[in-house]
Write an enzyme that holds these catalytic residues in place. Structure first.
Site, PDB file in Angstrom:
ATOM      1  N   GLU A 125       0.847  -1.189   0.000  1.00 12.59           N
ATOM      2  CA  GLU A 125       0.000   0.000   0.000  1.00 12.59           C
ATOM      3  C   GLU A 125       0.885   1.243   0.000  1.00 12.59           C
ATOM      4  OE1 GLU A 125      -3.079   0.259   2.892  1.00 12.59           O
ATOM      5  OE2 GLU A 125      -3.855  -1.764   2.500  1.00 12.59           O
ATOM      6  N   HIS A 180      -4.128   6.642   0.421  1.00 11.99           N
ATOM      7  CA  HIS A 180      -3.456   5.354   0.446  1.00 11.99           C
ATOM      8  C   HIS A 180      -4.092   4.450  -0.592  1.00 11.99           C
ATOM      9  CE1 HIS A 180      -6.967   4.315   2.934  1.00 11.99           C
ATOM     10  NE2 HIS A 180      -6.674   3.039   2.746  1.00 11.99           N
ATOM     11  N   HIS A 182      -5.314   0.433  -2.047  1.00 12.49           N
ATOM     12  CA  HIS A 182      -5.743  -0.934  -1.768  1.00 12.49           C
ATOM     13  C   HIS A 182      -5.290  -1.780  -2.961  1.00 12.49           C
ATOM     14  CE1 HIS A 182      -9.311   0.391   1.034  1.00 12.49           C
ATOM     15  NE2 HIS A 182      -8.125   0.607   1.574  1.00 12.49           N
ATOM     16  N   ASP A 193      -9.772   0.808   7.748  1.00 13.02           N
ATOM     17  CA  ASP A 193      -9.862   2.262   7.588  1.00 13.02           C
ATOM     18  C   ASP A 193     -10.906   2.842   8.532  1.00 13.02           C
ATOM     19  OD1 ASP A 193      -7.975   2.179   5.534  1.00 13.02           O
ATOM     20  OD2 ASP A 193      -9.503   2.024   3.965  1.00 13.02           O
TER      21      ASP A 193
END
Length: 232
Positions: A125, A180, A182, A193
């Protein structure tokens, strides 16, 4: 005897507010992990604002007041922008103009830069900061993912957060949110999250399946966020 109300910036971008009669000692306790509770699990922490009051009651009352503020108002306090605090208070108390999920402006090329960072970080990530002024994201700041399981989790390098907030206090762009990726799942808030969310109104960009989605971290959960590309 004077008392102080203080505001700490903690790992992950959250804030902590407290009051004390010995500011230096209390901050040292927070930074060493000797003070129990919220900050011990979110080291490192940094003092970003403090105010002196003539007695404990006034310091405590201002602590409670800050705790009820939005992230934007806390950032204005850190900058010493009392006009901005008043403006945000008027905005909050004004008539409703919709669902409350206000959109934001996005400089052109931002999504492409985030996608590029996600490609470079794959299969881990990626993560970083969203910087700008007011309601417009003007740049990203890629950061190291220091989580011990970077393939499925992210943790922004605390030093990158501290440096960004210091720059904001010196007149640089504000930290408006975070991004960020995935690598193997949908671009929407995961259970992890949601568990980490602070409910502070910050903007989150999440990358997945070759696209970027935008979210507002609200008190009652993540809300999809509209935006418009605005340059200049």
């Amino acid at each position: 005897m004077p008392f102080w109300t203080y505001l700490l910036h903690c790992r992950g971008g959250s804030f902590y507010t407290g009051h004390t009669d010995d500011l230096d000692r209390r901050i040292a306790e927070h930074q060493s992990g000797a003070f129990p509770g919220f900050t011990r699990d979110r080291l490192p922490v940094e003092l970003v604002w403090s105010g002196e009051f003539p007695d404990r009651q006034q310091a405590f009352e201002f602590e409670r007041r800050i705790k009820g503020w939005s992230r934007a108002k806390k950032l204005a306090l850190i900058r010493g922008d009392w006009e901005g605090i008043s403006r945000l208070a008027r905005k909050k108390d004004g008539p409703s103009t919709g669902s409350g999920r206000a959109g934001f402006g996005l400089a052109s090329g931002i999504e492409q830069k985030i996608l590029g960072h996600a490609r470079d970080a794959h299969p881990h990530e990626c993560c970083g900061l969203l910087l700008g002024h007011g309601d417009r994201i003007e740049e990203i700041r890629p950061a190291a993912n220091v989580h011990r399981e970077p393939a499925t989790h992210f943790e922004i390098d605390p030093q990158a957060l501290l440096d960004a907030h210091r720059a904001a206090r010196d007149g640089g762009p504000q930290v408006l949110g975070y991004y960020h990726s995935h690598p193997t799942t949908l671009p929407e808030p995961s259970a992890t999250d949601r568990a980490r969310a602070a409910g502070d109104g910050s903007i989150w960009a999440i990358v997945g399946e070759g696209r970027v989605t935008w979210w507002r971290d609200e008190k009652d959960g993540f809300a999809p966020l509209p935006y418009a590309v605005r340059d200049g």
